[in-house]
Structures are given as C-alpha cells and as structure tokens.
Design an enzyme around this catalytic site. Structure first.
Site, PDB file in Angstrom:
ATOM      1  N   SER A   1       0.803  -1.349   0.120  1.00  0.00           N
ATOM      2  CA  SER A   1      -0.042   0.042  -0.058  1.00  0.00           C
ATOM      3  C   SER A   1       0.985   1.320  -0.088  1.00  0.00           C
ATOM      4  CB  SER A   1      -0.790  -0.296   1.252  1.00  0.00           C
ATOM      5  OG  SER A   1      -1.742   1.019   1.162  1.00  0.00           O
TER       6      SER A   1
ATOM      7  N   ARG B   1     -11.454   6.468  10.380  1.00  0.00           N
ATOM      8  CA  ARG B   1     -10.942   5.049  10.346  1.00  0.00           C
ATOM      9  C   ARG B   1     -12.195   4.315   9.529  1.00  0.00           C
ATOM     10  NH1 ARG B   1      -6.668   1.957   9.478  1.00  0.00           N
ATOM     11  NH2 ARG B   1      -6.687   0.064  10.621  1.00  0.00           N
TER      12      ARG B   1
ATOM     13  N   ASP C   1      -8.726  -6.420  -4.672  1.00  0.00           N
ATOM     14  CA  ASP C   1      -8.273  -5.290  -4.352  1.00  0.00           C
ATOM     15  C   ASP C   1      -8.726  -4.121  -5.102  1.00  0.00           C
ATOM     16  OD1 ASP C   1      -7.210  -2.803  -3.297  1.00  0.00           O
ATOM     17  OD2 ASP C   1      -5.109  -3.539  -3.367  1.00  0.00           O
TER      18      ASP C   1
ATOM     19  N   HIS D   1      -8.002  -5.295  -0.250  1.00  0.00           N
ATOM     20  CA  HIS D   1      -6.538  -4.418  -0.202  1.00  0.00           C
ATOM     21  C   HIS D   1      -5.843  -4.754   1.069  1.00  0.00           C
ATOM     22  CE1 HIS D   1      -3.767  -1.496  -0.488  1.00  0.00           C
ATOM     23  NE2 HIS D   1      -3.949  -0.894   0.637  1.00  0.00           N
ATOM     24  N   ASP D   2      -6.449  -5.331   2.167  1.00  0.00           N
ATOM     25  CA  ASP D   2      -5.799  -5.891   3.243  1.00  0.00           C
ATOM     26  C   ASP D   2      -5.125  -7.208   3.095  1.00  0.00           C
ATOM     27  OD1 ASP D   2      -5.840  -3.836   5.221  1.00  0.00           O
ATOM     28  OD2 ASP D   2      -7.805  -4.595   6.306  1.00  0.00           O
TER      29      ASP D   2
END
Lengths: 210, 400
Positions: B167, B237, B333, B366-367
């Site tokens: 990232s 967040r 992602d 994405h994680d």
C-alpha cells in the site's frame, strides 16, 4: 503458453530446450516468451548465466516461476511486446507458441524489433505423419505431439517449416541457424535440404537475426 | 471496547510518550543536519524512530528496508508498545519467515509525519515549545523516503538488498527505486500504485473532513488544549476500513447478521454486525493513532504521482534501472487494483527493467497483503532467494 505436451520426466531437460540453450551466448540479456513453469529460464540461468526475463500467459505459471526466483510477468505475446524498447534484449525466445498467436507475422516482427537475435521453435505441420492422416483418413491430424482436436486446439495458425522460412524472408530476417528435431526433441543430425526436413522433422528451432 | 484494551487515559499517555520519546531505536539529526522537503522547507532538528531485526552481515549486503502503510508503524515483527499487539507483519518477517531474519537484516522506520517517534505533527516544535500541529510542513512520500535514506546512511549501509512494503509502503518502495536506483538491489511494491487515484483521494478527503469537523480538533491544536478529536478520527478510520476490504469478504464475514439481537431495533444502534465491527475498529484506532498524523500521511499519499516527477512519463522514472522488481497485486483489491500495478509493470518493461509481476487470487481486498495468503509468502520467499542468489548474498536454504 507453451503448447507442446510435456515429454520429460522431472529433472530431465527437454530436447528443444537443450538446442535453445546451445544458441544463447553466455551472460546474455534474454526475454523468454511463453515461460510456462520456468524450466527454460532456469536452465539458461544455470548453464548460460543469463540476465533473464519471462512472459507467461497463465497467472498460475507466472506465480510458480517467480516463486522459484525467476523474473516473469503475466502477459500476452499478441499484446504486450509493444511495451518493450527496440533491441532491448540480446536474445528473445518464443518456444512452441507462434502457432497459437492471433497475428504471427506481427509477433515475429515485434520479436525482431526488441531482440538482437531471435530464437523461435515451432511444430512442423507438414510432418509426414500429419500428411498421412490428412491424405488417407481425410481427418485433421491428431498426433502424440499435437494432441488436440480441430475444435479445441489453441493452435490457430499452423505452418510448415517451409512456410516459416518464407515468412522470415518476408520480414527480412536472416536464418542464422536451423535445427530440425524429432517429436522427442532429439536433434536430427542430418544435413538435408529443406524439403526433406519439411517431411521428417516434427519440430524445429530457428536462430534469426535482422 | 474489549477488556484487553488499555483505558483511554493510559493509552493516551503511552501514545503521547511514544510520539516524542519512543521506546524503539532513534536517529536524531540536529538543526544543522536538516531534512530538505519537497515543500521547500528545511526541517530540523528532526528524528526517525526505527526497529531492526536480524544481523547486518560483514559486507553489509543483506539489509532489507520495510516501508509501512498509512497507519502502520516500525513494529513490523515485535510488540507495539501502545497497543501491546504483535508486529503487523509477523506472518512475513521473522526467523524462518519469507523475509527470514536469520539471513536478512530488516530495518523498519516510522514514517515522517507519523506518530510513533519519527518527527510528525505531535512533535514539539522547537520554535514554539508546543506540538507542531498544522505548522509542520506538508510531507510527501519522497520526503518519507529521503528520511529513510538518511537513516540508512546513519547505519552505514550503502546498498540495500531489498526495499519492500504494501500500500503506502509500496509507494515508498517505488520512490526508493526511483530516487536511489543504485542503492536498491531489489524492490517489492505490493498492492501499490505509481499514483494515488482520484477515487483514493476522495476517500482520504472524507476522512480528513471527518477529523476537521470534530469540534475537539481545534485547527490541529488539540494536544495543547487537552482534548482529542476521537469521534472524527474514528469516523475517518471507519470509512477507510471499508475500502480495505472487499464486498465479498464483508459479505462472508458479516452478511446481514444482527449484533447480539434477534430483531431490528428500529433505531440507530449498531443493529448489524458490520456496524458494530466498524465502530470497534474506529474506537481502537483512536487509542493508537494521532489525528493530525492521519491528515499528514493521507496527504502524502494523495500527492504521490511518480510520473509527475518525470513530466508525466512513468517509464522515464525507471530508465536505466538495474533494480530487480517484484510487483504484486490482489484480485479483489479495488483500492489499489491490479490495473495500477500493471501500469507500473508496463513502465518497467518500457525501461527493459528486470521485473516480475504476480497477481494473487484473494477475496480479502486491499488488506490481503497483511493477511495469511500463502501464495504471497511463497512468491516473496522465492523472489528474495532468487535475488540473493543474483547478489551473492547467502540465502535461506544455504544457497549463495
């Protein structure tokens, strides 16, 4: 993307790979198109100490190559060669893949643009066994070496060795060396005229240059 | 909040201390050794907090810099002192792991603008005696990398064996390879891009506006005023966290399941598990992260456009590079999609660079790069071993 069936046991070096390796200079910068599981790149790294890169169509194949420490990207010979600059590689290799491309002539011309030398291996559609099947059975040839039916073959642009040599002329490419091989990849150690090879060779490896 | 989470006061104290006098290693640069920033400001004095793992070998050829993501930190493979949680990439880094610290010397530094010991908005401004807040110049990815390069100089290391990260960490990797090509033998940008897209900037702006809309933010002066914009930071967040996951993973994990109840309440409680989960993510995040840092670090990502440093020509960025690249993306992602990685690969090909590109099948968004994805580990292990062979560094498995 390499479409020839596997003919080797694990650890055994394929015959056409041996021939290709003999044509690659020590330490060359090489692009191998159709890297499959990376066997050829690995051989060239070990025996020729090349600076090697690969392009492979299947993502699974790419991931296997990278996991064994080879530099390979997912890509398509028909689409992605235009990314590379002129004469970027000492040697560009296309193994058993040309007949599966959409635009073989365009692909060949790109190979000759990005590589100072080009090594192409192709199956010979004019091999006598194929000729016999078409002549006597009236059916599209299916052999151990080319095992597909006409409706499921990825090989959409077959040629004979003579057709290929003719294409090289059209593209102003000089055939520096040509090696005729049996289905098992054994070199046919005969110095014969083209029309003989065009019957007895099941595949051939060409070293080209423009 | 779960029982093992420290109370707000305690964690707030620890967080404040770690931002200024970190418990990790620290390289301090006095006012006469400033860091020249892209904004034109010379920042000094400044400091960079870092952790190392493994041993640097005699010829200093086995060093790997790991760059962390937006809300990451230097505790890549050791306990974070604020959260008490294990390192964020312990699956990847450690003895016998793909980044094998029995063989490689790993350095991970808190980014410039961060809040775990490297100079950031919570650092006391020597000119005023109070935290910088918004007086800190805007930081870029290139500034972060400059700071890391100064740290690497400080450690006496010339060429890094590898730089890797996911990232925003991957953005730093690309910047490293472009700013210091001769110092980076191998580069592994994971789930990254050569620029932040419009959509990504949009999500960041939502987060920043949430922070700034919190009355406790007070134009960034909340530290000296003894308040915290926790609500705004938590919302930022929550919004960001959604972008780190995929629709499929949310569906599998939560579906439309209700949280500790059998029926809808016809109110605005967290009826759904996903709501409860996001609220928890927001609340625990504020315990470990500084709101102003969030503004600065997201801004750095927004400003990142590698091609822009070369008049819009990305291939120029990599011209003549000898670095070996391993670009990696994940199928699900959508924040840093495969198409962005492909742009990088295309540019590397145009420079005839040595590049591997692996897209990994994962439904976790994405994680994925932080999670247990065996194919990623296998690929990284193989790539590093191949690179080690090429550089003559002893690699795991005894090969050289």
């Amino acid at each position: 993307m390499n479409l020839a069936p596997r003919q080797t046991r694990p650890g055994e070096v394929r015959g056409d790979h041996k021939v290709v390796a003999s044509l690659v200079p020590e330490g060359a910068r090489v692009l191998d198109i159709g890297s499959e599981d990376g066997a050829l790149l690995d051989l060239l790294a070990r025996e020729r100490h090349i600076d090697g890169r690969g392009i492979e169509l299947s993502q699974a194949g790419v991931n296997r190559c990278v996991a064994r420490g080879l530099s390979v990207i997912q890509g398509d010979a028909d689409k992605d060669l235009s990314d590379y600059p002129d004469q970027a590689f000492d040697v560009v290799i296309l193994s058993q893949t040309l007949q599966a491309t959409r635009e073989p002539k365009e692909v060949m011309s790109e190979l000759l643009r990005i590589g100072k030398r080009v090594i192409v291996s192709i199956p010979n559609f004019a091999h006598w066994r194929n000729r016999m099947q078409l002549l006597f059975r009236g059916r599209m040839p299916v052999t151990k070496y080319l095992p597909y039916q006409w409706y499921d073959t990825p090989n959409i642009h077959f040629c004979s060795l003579r057709d290929f040599v003719e294409l090289c002329h059209e593209l102003d490419a000089e055939v520096v060396k040509a090696v005729a091989l049996s289905a098992h990849g054994n070199e046919i150690p005969v110095n014969a005229p083209w029309w003989v090879w065009n019957i007895v060779a099941e595949q051939a490896v060409f070293l080209l240059h423009r | 909040m779960s029982a093992d989470t420290p109370s707000l006061e305690t964690s707030e104290d620890v967080k404040a201390n770690e931002a200024i006098t970190p418990s990790s290693m620290l390289a301090h640069f006095p006012a006469d050794e400033p860091l020249e920033l892209d904004s034109g400001v010379k920042l000094g004095p400044w400091q960079i907090a870092y952790e190392t793992y493994g041993e640097l070998n005699a010829d200093k050829s086995n060093a790997i810099v790991i760059c962390h993501a937006l809300t990451g930190d230097q505790y890549v493979a050791s306990t974070n002192p604020v959260t008490g949680k294990p390192g964020w990439w312990e699956l990847m880094v450690g003895p016998g792991k793909p980044v094998d610290t029995d063989h490689y010397f790993v350095i991970c530094a808190n980014v410039l603008g961060g809040c775990l010991g490297t100079t950031g908005p919570a650092t006391v401004n020597p000119q005023t005696g109070v935290p910088y807040g918004l007086d800190l110049p805007v930081i870029t990815i290139r500034d972060m990398v400059r700071a890391q390069a100064r740290l690497v100089d400080h450690l006496g290391i010339d060429t890094l064996f590898a730089v890797m990260g996911g990232s925003m960490g991957g953005m730093q990797v690309l910047q490293w390879a472009v700013s210091y090509p001769e110092r980076v033998f191998a580069a592994v940008p994971i789930a990254a891009a050569a620029r932040h897209t419009s959509q990504n900037i949009a999500f960041h702006e939502v987060g920043r506006q949430a922070i700034m809309a919190d009355p406790n933010w007070r134009q960034g002066t909340y530290i000296q005023e003894g308040v915290r914009p926790t609500k705004g930071l938590a919302v930022a967040r929550m919004a960001a966290h959604v972008t780190y996951m995929s629709d499929e993973s949310l569906h599998q994990k939560f579906g439309r399941n209700l949280q500790d109840r059998d029926n809808l309440t016809f109110g605005f409680d967290a009826d759904f598990q996903i709501e409860s989960y996001l609220r928890h993510q927001g609340m625990t995040f504020v315990d470990r992260f500084d709101a102003n840092s969030y503004l600065y670090v997201t801004r750095a990502m927004d400003y990142f456009d590698l091609a822009d440093q070369f008049d819009g020509a990305l291939p120029q960025a990599f011209a003549g590079t000898n670095t070996r690249f391993c670009v990696m993306s994940f199928t699900s992602d959508w924040l840093f999609p495969t198409s962005e990685s492909r742009q990088v690969v295309k540019a590397l090909n145009a420079a005839a660079a040595n590049v591997s590109f692996v897209e990994i099948e994962s439904d976790r968004g994405h994680d994925s790069f932080l999670l247990d994805v065996p194919e990623m580990f296998e690929t990284i292990r193989g790539f590093l071993t191949g690179a080690a062979r090429a550089r003559g560094v002893p690699a795991p498995g005894g090969e050289a």
